[in-house]
Write a protein that holds these residues in place. Structure first.
Motif, PDB file in Angstrom:
ATOM      1  N   CYS A  67      88.050  82.369  85.177  1.00  0.00           N
ATOM      2  CA  CYS A  67      88.061  83.193  83.961  1.00  0.00           C
ATOM      3  C   CYS A  67      87.562  82.453  82.720  1.00  0.00           C
ATOM      4  O   CYS A  67      87.371  83.057  81.676  1.00  0.00           O
ATOM      5  CB  CYS A  67      89.460  83.756  83.708  1.00  0.00           C
ATOM      6  N   GLY A  68      87.385  81.135  82.807  1.00  0.00           N
ATOM      7  CA  GLY A  68      86.865  80.376  81.677  1.00  0.00           C
ATOM      8  C   GLY A  68      87.913  79.886  80.698  1.00  0.00           C
ATOM      9  O   GLY A  68      87.575  79.256  79.700  1.00  0.00           O
ATOM     10  N   PRO A  83      96.899  79.414  83.255  1.00  0.00           N
ATOM     11  CA  PRO A  83      97.978  80.255  82.725  1.00  0.00           C
ATOM     12  C   PRO A  83      97.527  81.695  82.466  1.00  0.00           C
ATOM     13  O   PRO A  83      98.350  82.590  82.378  1.00  0.00           O
ATOM     14  CB  PRO A  83      98.368  79.560  81.422  1.00  0.00           C
ATOM     15  N   SER A  84      96.229  81.903  82.397  1.00  0.00           N
ATOM     16  CA  SER A  84      95.721  83.235  82.115  1.00  0.00           C
ATOM     17  C   SER A  84      95.583  84.086  83.386  1.00  0.00           C
ATOM     18  O   SER A  84      96.136  85.177  83.477  1.00  0.00           O
ATOM     19  CB  SER A  84      94.369  83.123  81.412  1.00  0.00           C
ATOM     20  N   CYS A  85      94.847  83.563  84.384  1.00  0.00           N
ATOM     21  CA  CYS A  85      94.584  84.369  85.584  1.00  0.00           C
ATOM     22  C   CYS A  85      95.280  83.828  86.836  1.00  0.00           C
ATOM     23  O   CYS A  85      95.144  84.397  87.908  1.00  0.00           O
ATOM     24  CB  CYS A  85      93.086  84.465  85.836  1.00  0.00           C
ATOM     25  N   LYS A  86      95.989  82.712  86.695  1.00  0.00           N
ATOM     26  CA  LYS A  86      96.752  82.080  87.791  1.00  0.00           C
ATOM     27  C   LYS A  86      95.876  81.457  88.884  1.00  0.00           C
ATOM     28  O   LYS A  86      96.353  81.062  89.927  1.00  0.00           O
ATOM     29  CB  LYS A  86      97.742  83.052  88.440  1.00  0.00           C
ATOM     30  N   SER A  87      94.589  81.344  88.637  1.00  0.00           N
ATOM     31  CA  SER A  87      93.684  80.709  89.593  1.00  0.00           C
ATOM     32  C   SER A  87      94.002  79.218  89.697  1.00  0.00           C
ATOM     33  O   SER A  87      94.429  78.590  88.728  1.00  0.00           O
ATOM     34  CB  SER A  87      92.230  80.883  89.135  1.00  0.00           C
ATOM     35  N   GLU A  88      93.784  78.649  90.857  1.00  0.00           N
ATOM     36  CA  GLU A  88      93.971  77.213  91.047  1.00  0.00           C
ATOM     37  C   GLU A  88      92.649  76.462  90.998  1.00  0.00           C
ATOM     38  O   GLU A  88      92.596  75.276  91.285  1.00  0.00           O
ATOM     39  CB  GLU A  88      94.696  76.966  92.365  1.00  0.00           C
ATOM     40  N   SER A  89      91.589  77.145  90.621  1.00  0.00           N
ATOM     41  CA  SER A  89      90.265  76.543  90.522  1.00  0.00           C
ATOM     42  C   SER A  89      90.033  76.062  89.088  1.00  0.00           C
ATOM     43  O   SER A  89      89.460  76.773  88.259  1.00  0.00           O
ATOM     44  CB  SER A  89      89.196  77.558  90.927  1.00  0.00           C
TER      45      SER A  89
END
Length: 98
Positions: A67-68, A83-89
């Motif tokens: 998400c940047g 913290p925004s999209c919960k991605s681990e990338s």
């Protein structure tokens, strides 16, 4: 000063003056963990910022590859998820001395 006589923080300072790097890249080069490198970088940043007005310790913050998001409170950190999209990338911060 010979390279073998340099402290870990002196080596990090020399390496960051040469080119930007991530904590993982520095860890591989110095045979340390990325978290140990972060501890040393905290001290290097203080030394550079207080000892030499001509140089600056610069940090490109960690950023979510999905998400940047890059508005982390602690720039010298290895966040596990966004913290925004919960991605681990999450891309690691990049540090340099300019």
């Amino acid at each position: 000063m010979r390279e073998a006589d340099e402290t870990t923080r002196q080596q990090l300072t020399r390496m960051l003056r040469a080119e930007p790097a991530t904590p993982s890249e520095l860890a591989v080069e110095m045979d340390l963990t990325p978290h140990a490198i972060l501890g040393h970088l905290e001290h290097v940043s203080q030394s550079v910022d207080t000892n030499d007005a001509d140089e600056r310790f610069l940090v490109a913050p960690p950023a979510c590859r999905d998400c940047g998001f890059d508005n982390y409170d602690d720039l010298l950190n290895l966040p596990s998820r966004c913290p925004s999209c919960k991605s681990e990338s999450i891309a690691e911060p990049t540090v340099t001395i300019d």
